[in-house]
Design a protein around this motif. Structure first.
Motif, PDB file in Angstrom:
ATOM      1  N   GLY A  84      -1.297 -51.525   0.398  1.00 52.86           N
ATOM      2  CA  GLY A  84      -1.416 -50.939   1.727  1.00 52.86           C
ATOM      3  C   GLY A  84      -2.464 -51.653   2.548  1.00 52.86           C
ATOM      4  N   MET A  85      -2.218 -51.766   3.817  1.00 51.20           N
ATOM      5  CA  MET A  85      -3.133 -52.458   4.717  1.00 51.20           C
ATOM      6  C   MET A  85      -4.302 -51.577   5.148  1.00 51.20           C
ATOM      7  SD  MET A  85      -1.968 -55.457   4.827  1.00 51.20           S
ATOM      8  CE  MET A  85      -3.060 -56.079   6.074  1.00 51.20           C
ATOM      9  N   ASP A  86      -4.313 -50.327   4.733  1.00 53.14           N
ATOM     10  CA  ASP A  86      -5.376 -49.424   5.153  1.00 53.14           C
ATOM     11  C   ASP A  86      -6.441 -49.226   4.078  1.00 53.14           C
ATOM     12  OD1 ASP A  86      -3.676 -48.007   3.508  1.00 53.14           O
ATOM     13  OD2 ASP A  86      -3.492 -46.281   4.840  1.00 53.14           O
ATOM     14  N   THR A  87      -6.635 -50.249   3.248  1.00 50.98           N
ATOM     15  CA  THR A  87      -7.694 -50.233   2.235  1.00 50.98           C
ATOM     16  C   THR A  87      -8.527 -51.505   2.383  1.00 50.98           C
ATOM     17  OG1 THR A  87      -6.092 -51.133   0.656  1.00 50.98           O
ATOM     18  CG2 THR A  87      -6.515 -48.766   0.543  1.00 50.98           C
ATOM     19  N   PRO A  88      -9.277 -51.621   3.484  1.00 51.17           N
ATOM     20  CA  PRO A  88     -10.001 -52.863   3.749  1.00 51.17           C
ATOM     21  C   PRO A  88     -11.143 -53.141   2.777  1.00 51.17           C
ATOM     22  CG  PRO A  88     -10.597 -51.202   5.359  1.00 51.17           C
ATOM     23  CD  PRO A  88      -9.459 -50.646   4.559  1.00 51.17           C
ATOM     24  N   GLN A  89     -11.519 -52.172   1.957  1.00 51.73           N
ATOM     25  CA  GLN A  89     -12.571 -52.398   0.981  1.00 51.73           C
ATOM     26  C   GLN A  89     -12.059 -53.131  -0.261  1.00 51.73           C
ATOM     27  OE1 GLN A  89     -10.786 -49.696   1.388  1.00 51.73           O
ATOM     28  NE2 GLN A  89     -11.169 -48.099  -0.109  1.00 51.73           N
ATOM     29  N   LEU A  90     -10.768 -53.285  -0.373  1.00 47.02           N
ATOM     30  CA  LEU A  90     -10.174 -53.977  -1.516  1.00 47.02           C
ATOM     31  C   LEU A  90     -10.480 -55.466  -1.444  1.00 47.02           C
ATOM     32  CD1 LEU A  90      -8.280 -53.871  -4.001  1.00 47.02           C
ATOM     33  CD2 LEU A  90      -6.404 -54.345  -2.424  1.00 47.02           C
ATOM     34  N   ASP A  91     -10.868 -56.030  -2.574  1.00 44.25           N
ATOM     35  CA  ASP A  91     -11.069 -57.469  -2.649  1.00 44.25           C
ATOM     36  C   ASP A  91     -10.419 -57.987  -3.929  1.00 44.25           C
ATOM     37  OD1 ASP A  91     -12.822 -56.703  -4.663  1.00 44.25           O
ATOM     38  OD2 ASP A  91     -14.611 -57.321  -3.594  1.00 44.25           O
ATOM     39  N   ALA A  92     -10.292 -59.292  -4.013  1.00 44.05           N
ATOM     40  CA  ALA A  92      -9.620 -59.908  -5.159  1.00 44.05           C
ATOM     41  C   ALA A  92     -10.296 -59.554  -6.469  1.00 44.05           C
ATOM     42  CB  ALA A  92      -9.563 -61.421  -4.974  1.00 44.05           C
ATOM     43  N   ALA A  93     -11.614 -59.439  -6.461  1.00 46.93           N
ATOM     44  CA  ALA A  93     -12.340 -59.120  -7.692  1.00 46.93           C
ATOM     45  C   ALA A  93     -11.923 -57.754  -8.248  1.00 46.93           C
ATOM     46  CB  ALA A  93     -13.843 -59.158  -7.433  1.00 46.93           C
ATOM     47  N   THR A 141     -10.091 -45.049  -1.206  1.00 45.41           N
ATOM     48  CA  THR A 141      -9.874 -44.236  -0.009  1.00 45.41           C
ATOM     49  C   THR A 141      -9.154 -45.106   1.008  1.00 45.41           C
ATOM     50  OG1 THR A 141     -11.850 -42.913  -0.400  1.00 45.41           O
ATOM     51  CG2 THR A 141     -11.024 -42.992   1.869  1.00 45.41           C
ATOM     52  N   ASP A 142      -8.038 -44.613   1.521  1.00 48.02           N
ATOM     53  CA  ASP A 142      -7.366 -45.355   2.582  1.00 48.02           C
ATOM     54  C   ASP A 142      -7.824 -44.803   3.929  1.00 48.02           C
ATOM     55  OD1 ASP A 142      -5.960 -42.978   2.255  1.00 48.02           O
ATOM     56  OD2 ASP A 142      -3.997 -43.892   2.277  1.00 48.02           O
ATOM     57  N   VAL A 143      -7.760 -45.649   4.921  1.00 52.50           N
ATOM     58  CA  VAL A 143      -8.270 -45.288   6.241  1.00 52.50           C
ATOM     59  C   VAL A 143      -7.162 -44.608   7.037  1.00 52.50           C
ATOM     60  CG1 VAL A 143      -9.250 -46.156   8.396  1.00 52.50           C
ATOM     61  CG2 VAL A 143      -9.939 -47.169   6.209  1.00 52.50           C
ATOM     62  N   ASP A 144      -7.341 -43.313   7.236  1.00 45.84           N
ATOM     63  CA  ASP A 144      -6.367 -42.537   8.000  1.00 45.84           C
ATOM     64  C   ASP A 144      -6.952 -41.963   9.277  1.00 45.84           C
ATOM     65  OD1 ASP A 144      -4.287 -42.875   6.121  1.00 45.84           O
ATOM     66  OD2 ASP A 144      -5.030 -41.217   4.919  1.00 45.84           O
ATOM     67  N   ASP A 145      -8.280 -41.857   9.339  1.00 44.65           N
ATOM     68  CA  ASP A 145      -8.933 -41.246  10.495  1.00 44.65           C
ATOM     69  C   ASP A 145     -10.378 -41.732  10.555  1.00 44.65           C
ATOM     70  OD1 ASP A 145     -10.283 -39.804   8.458  1.00 44.65           O
ATOM     71  OD2 ASP A 145      -8.928 -38.104   8.658  1.00 44.65           O
ATOM     72  N   ALA A 146     -11.134 -41.239  11.535  1.00 49.09           N
ATOM     73  CA  ALA A 146     -12.513 -41.702  11.730  1.00 49.09           C
ATOM     74  C   ALA A 146     -13.388 -41.388  10.520  1.00 49.09           C
ATOM     75  CB  ALA A 146     -13.092 -41.085  12.994  1.00 49.09           C
ATOM     76  N   ALA A 147     -13.208 -40.229   9.922  1.00 48.52           N
ATOM     77  CA  ALA A 147     -14.033 -39.862   8.771  1.00 48.52           C
ATOM     78  C   ALA A 147     -13.780 -40.785   7.579  1.00 48.52           C
ATOM     79  CB  ALA A 147     -13.780 -38.402   8.379  1.00 48.52           C
ATOM     80  N   SER A 148     -12.525 -41.081   7.311  1.00 49.01           N
ATOM     81  CA  SER A 148     -12.236 -41.975   6.183  1.00 49.01           C
ATOM     82  C   SER A 148     -12.646 -43.409   6.507  1.00 49.01           C
ATOM     83  CB  SER A 148     -10.759 -41.896   5.766  1.00 49.01           C
ATOM     84  OG  SER A 148      -9.891 -42.202   6.831  1.00 49.01           O
ATOM     85  N   ALA A 149     -12.602 -43.798   7.778  1.00 38.52           N
ATOM     86  CA  ALA A 149     -13.080 -45.124   8.170  1.00 38.52           C
ATOM     87  C   ALA A 149     -14.574 -45.245   7.889  1.00 38.52           C
ATOM     88  CB  ALA A 149     -12.789 -45.386   9.646  1.00 38.52           C
ATOM     89  N   ALA A 150     -15.335 -44.217   8.232  1.00 39.50           N
ATOM     90  CA  ALA A 150     -16.775 -44.236   7.964  1.00 39.50           C
ATOM     91  C   ALA A 150     -17.055 -44.265   6.466  1.00 39.50           C
ATOM     92  CB  ALA A 150     -17.435 -43.018   8.608  1.00 39.50           C
ATOM     93  N   GLU A 151     -16.286 -43.527   5.695  1.00 38.42           N
ATOM     94  CA  GLU A 151     -16.456 -43.512   4.240  1.00 38.42           C
ATOM     95  C   GLU A 151     -16.191 -44.892   3.638  1.00 38.42           C
ATOM     96  OE1 GLU A 151     -14.316 -41.507   0.340  1.00 38.42           O
ATOM     97  OE2 GLU A 151     -14.158 -40.466   2.257  1.00 38.42           O
TER      98      GLU A 151
END
Length: 147
Positions: A29-38, A113-123
């Motif tokens: 999913g594209m809404d998990t920007p904290q994901l990295d290859a490691a 955590t996937d980013v669905d709203d402002a609160a999850s974006a901050a998390e």
């Protein structure tokens, strides 16, 4: 490739239909920007993949951020995904039930955590402060504060 039409279940199934025959495929999913290859290196290393038919990345909201298949085919993808209710707190549970019913051995990926709203974006930004996502979110907050 262009994304197919239809609901999310149909689009995900169609994407697996484009996988190279005989090669594993992982949809993320594209809404998990904290994901990295490691984060994927250990669970998807050749030794860790042995014996797994599928990989499942659970999302904190009850959905999923990743689904992988060791030997994806269009019919298998349709069997697993079509009709799974998307974007609900039980989406992940329904998908896991489909994987189990298909007799697939499932490897687990980290819970994110996937980013669905402002609160999850901050998390997510707080959990991955060195990412471009965190920097962009901080920039937005700064711009709003300066108004």
């Amino acid at each position: 490739m262009r994304q197919s039409g239809g609901g999310l279940d149909e689009r995900l199934a169609a994407a697996f239909g484009h996988a190279r025959p005989g090669a594993p495929a992982l949809l993320v999913g594209m809404d998990t920007p904290q994901l990295d290859a490691a984060s994927l290196a250990a669970p998807l290393a050749p030794g860790a993949r042995a014996g797994a038919d599928a990989w499942y990345g659970p999302a904190a909201d009850g959905g999923f951020w990743a689904l992988g298949l060791a030997r994806p085919t269009a019919p298998l993808a349709r069997q697993l995904l079509l009709g799974v209710p998307m974007s609900t707190p039980r989406t992940g549970e329904a998908l896991l039930a489909r994987l189990d019913a298909a007799g697939l051995r499932v490897g687990r990926l980290p819970r994110l955590t996937d980013v669905d709203d402002a609160a999850s974006a901050a998390e997510v930004a707080a959990a991955a402060p060195g990412t471009r996502f965190a920097a962009r979110l901080a920039g937005i907050a700064t711009a709003r504060a300066q108004r």
